[in-house]
Design a protein around this motif. Structure first.
Motif, mmCIF file in Angstrom:
data_model
loop_
_atom_site.group_PDB
_atom_site.id
_atom_site.type_symbol
_atom_site.label_atom_id
_atom_site.label_comp_id
_atom_site.label_asym_id
_atom_site.label_seq_id
_atom_site.Cartn_x
_atom_site.Cartn_y
_atom_site.Cartn_z
ATOM 1 N N UNK A 188 -1.426 6.288 7.984
ATOM 2 C CA UNK A 188 -2.203 5.659 6.900
ATOM 3 C C UNK A 188 -1.318 4.754 6.035
ATOM 4 N N UNK A 189 -1.968 3.825 5.378
ATOM 5 C CA UNK A 189 -1.246 2.884 4.519
ATOM 6 C C UNK A 189 -1.160 3.382 3.076
ATOM 7 N N UNK A 190 -1.243 4.684 2.899
ATOM 8 C CA UNK A 190 -1.047 5.324 1.605
ATOM 9 C C UNK A 190 -0.563 6.738 1.929
ATOM 10 N N UNK A 191 0.050 7.389 0.951
ATOM 11 C CA UNK A 191 0.514 8.744 1.250
ATOM 12 C C UNK A 191 1.407 9.306 0.166
ATOM 13 N N UNK A 192 1.820 10.537 0.392
ATOM 14 C CA UNK A 192 2.682 11.266 -0.540
ATOM 15 C C UNK A 192 4.047 11.426 0.119
ATOM 16 N N UNK A 193 5.134 11.091 -0.607
ATOM 17 C CA UNK A 193 6.463 11.223 -0.001
ATOM 18 C C UNK A 193 6.691 12.632 0.539
ATOM 19 N N UNK A 194 7.276 12.710 1.705
ATOM 20 C CA UNK A 194 7.615 14.015 2.283
ATOM 21 C C UNK A 194 6.460 14.724 2.968
ATOM 22 N N UNK A 195 5.273 14.126 2.941
ATOM 23 C CA UNK A 195 4.117 14.806 3.550
ATOM 24 C C UNK A 195 3.877 14.307 4.966
ATOM 25 N N UNK A 196 3.174 15.115 5.721
ATOM 26 C CA UNK A 196 2.764 14.697 7.070
ATOM 27 C C UNK A 196 3.852 14.908 8.104
ATOM 28 N N UNK A 197 3.595 14.371 9.281
ATOM 29 C CA UNK A 197 4.465 14.539 10.447
ATOM 30 C C UNK A 197 5.863 13.963 10.169
ATOM 31 N N UNK A 198 6.892 14.679 10.603
ATOM 32 C CA UNK A 198 8.265 14.174 10.479
ATOM 33 C C UNK A 198 8.591 13.273 11.671
ATOM 34 N N UNK A 199 9.166 12.117 11.372
ATOM 35 C CA UNK A 199 9.506 11.144 12.422
ATOM 36 C C UNK A 199 10.777 11.577 13.141
ATOM 37 N N UNK A 200 10.764 11.388 14.465
ATOM 38 C CA UNK A 200 11.925 11.751 15.278
ATOM 39 C C UNK A 200 12.231 10.625 16.255
ATOM 40 N N UNK A 201 13.495 10.466 16.648
ATOM 41 C CA UNK A 201 13.851 9.406 17.596
ATOM 42 C C UNK A 201 13.022 9.526 18.878
ATOM 43 N N UNK A 202 12.573 8.389 19.388
ATOM 44 C CA UNK A 202 11.763 8.389 20.602
ATOM 45 C C UNK A 202 10.274 8.300 20.325
ATOM 46 N N UNK A 229 -14.745 -7.176 3.984
ATOM 47 C CA UNK A 229 -14.678 -6.625 2.631
ATOM 48 C C UNK A 229 -16.101 -6.604 2.079
ATOM 49 N N UNK A 230 -16.460 -5.522 1.358
ATOM 50 C CA UNK A 230 -17.836 -5.388 0.853
ATOM 51 C C UNK A 230 -18.138 -6.457 -0.197
ATOM 52 N N UNK A 231 -17.111 -6.875 -0.948
ATOM 53 C CA UNK A 231 -17.365 -7.827 -2.038
ATOM 54 C C UNK A 231 -17.105 -9.282 -1.634
ATOM 55 N N UNK A 232 -16.808 -9.506 -0.370
ATOM 56 C CA UNK A 232 -16.587 -10.890 0.093
ATOM 57 C C UNK A 232 -15.204 -11.446 -0.226
ATOM 58 N N UNK A 233 -14.328 -10.611 -0.804
ATOM 59 C CA UNK A 233 -12.951 -11.043 -1.066
ATOM 60 C C UNK A 233 -12.183 -11.229 0.239
ATOM 61 N N UNK A 234 -10.975 -11.756 0.120
ATOM 62 C CA UNK A 234 -10.163 -12.028 1.312
ATOM 63 C C UNK A 234 -9.445 -10.771 1.789
ATOM 64 N N UNK A 235 -9.014 -10.805 3.066
ATOM 65 C CA UNK A 235 -8.236 -9.696 3.608
ATOM 66 C C UNK A 235 -7.091 -10.237 4.468
ATOM 67 N N UNK A 236 -6.005 -9.467 4.522
ATOM 68 C CA UNK A 236 -4.857 -9.822 5.370
ATOM 69 C C UNK A 236 -4.361 -8.581 6.109
ATOM 70 N N UNK A 237 -3.680 -8.812 7.224
ATOM 71 C CA UNK A 237 -3.295 -7.713 8.122
ATOM 72 C C UNK A 237 -2.030 -8.110 8.881
ATOM 73 N N UNK A 238 -0.993 -7.313 8.735
ATOM 74 C CA UNK A 238 0.236 -7.531 9.518
ATOM 75 C C UNK A 238 0.609 -6.224 10.210
ATOM 76 N N UNK A 239 1.150 -6.338 11.426
ATOM 77 C CA UNK A 239 1.449 -5.128 12.209
ATOM 78 C C UNK A 239 2.627 -5.345 13.156
ATOM 79 N N UNK A 240 3.426 -4.299 13.290
ATOM 80 C CA UNK A 240 4.440 -4.234 14.342
ATOM 81 C C UNK A 240 4.338 -2.894 15.067
ATOM 82 N N UNK A 241 4.713 -2.902 16.343
ATOM 83 C CA UNK A 241 4.983 -1.658 17.071
ATOM 84 C C UNK A 241 6.465 -1.342 16.886
ATOM 85 N N UNK A 242 6.766 -0.097 16.547
ATOM 86 C CA UNK A 242 8.135 0.304 16.192
ATOM 87 C C UNK A 242 8.594 1.510 16.997
ATOM 88 N N UNK A 243 9.889 1.551 17.254
ATOM 89 C CA UNK A 243 10.541 2.743 17.793
ATOM 90 C C UNK A 243 11.319 3.405 16.662
#
Ligand code: MG
Length: 256
Positions: A188-202, A229-243
């Motif tokens: 998700x693009x929001x969250x609490x530090x230290x929460x959720x799955x821990x990232x590991x190499x690979x 967008x429900x209000x007709x405002x603009x939207x932007x989206x950037x993405x990478x695949x990461x290791x």
């Protein structure tokens, strides 16, 4: 299920990622006032075929939409956030912004990336939206390393976007990727530090902030794919695949 990739898997993921990056570079060269989004899609599909790869989105099915997604790219213009369907009738105008999201697979492994492009000269507000969203992708990427968590990524993104006065798209998230386009975990693009799955190499994940200029509410168009967008405002989206690596992230889709 979270999957971990060995060096042989990663060779293939780098290959898929390079093809995806090449598509976005081609799109950057082609986007201009007067071009329609189906022409962009056809060029993307030609490139994928020439590379011996497969489009990841074309034919993609979700249970709640009766027709599979028809494009090699998602082409989402202005208030469209994601999953815009390429069309001959959608002609880009000076001042538009277009988010192009694309994926490809080769030898059974996927890459996935997105970029919002300016069509000709755009307004200051639109440029600011693109700048903040791009920056949020990179602060998200900088949060990626072995031992960090999924929540650290979302927190880093949110901390840039919300104080800027923009809204986050919370209904859609990044994801794991590998032999399938969408794997666990969700990112998700929001969250609490230290929460959720821990990232590991690979681990290989897609980080993909979607940001909107107005209120945090989205809706679907009649085609059931396009999210706006429900209000007709603009939207932007950037993405990478990461290791995920010991000390950071390797970008597998180097389109920049
Ligand atoms: Mg993605």
């Amino acid at each position: 299920m979270i999957t971990f990739k060995n060096s042989r898997d990663l060779e293939k993921m780098r290959h898929a990622g390079r093809i995806v990056a090449d598509i976005l570079k081609l799109m950057r060269d082609m986007v201009r006032p007067g071009i329609d989004t189906l022409t962009l899609d056809e060029a993307a599909e030609n490139l994928v075929n020439k590379e011996g790869a497969k489009p990841a989105f074309k034919g993609y099915k979700v249970p709640w939409v009766p027709v599979p997604f028809p494009g090699t790219i998602c082409a989402s213009v202005n208030d469209e956030i994601v999953h815009g369907i390429p069309s001959r009738g959608r002609i880009l105008q000076e001042g538009d912004i277009i988010s192009i999201d694309t994926g490809a697979s080769i030898d059974g492994y996927y890459g996935d990336a997105a970029c919002t492009f300016a069509v000709g000269k755009i307004s200051e507000n639109r440029q600011r939206l693109l700048d903040i969203t791009f920056e949020s992708l990179h602060v998200g990427i900088r949060a990626v390393r072995s031992g960090a968590t999924i929540g650290d990524i979302g927190y880093a993104i949110e901390k840039i976007v919300i104080p800027s006065g923009f809204g986050l798209v919370r209904d859609y998230a990044g994801h794991g990727i590998g032999r399938r386009l969408h794997e666990a975990p969700q990112v998700p693009n929001y969250g609490t530090p230290g929460s959720g799955v821990t990232l590991r190499p690979g681990m290989t994940i897609c980080v993909e902030p979607m940001v909107m200029s107005g209120a945090e509410e989205v809706k679907n168009l009649m085609d059931q794919w396009t999210v706006v967008t429900a209000d007709g405002g603009d939207a932007a989206h950037f993405e990478h695949t990461l290791l995920v690596t010991d000390d950071g992230a390797e970008i597998l889709t180097p389109w920049e």
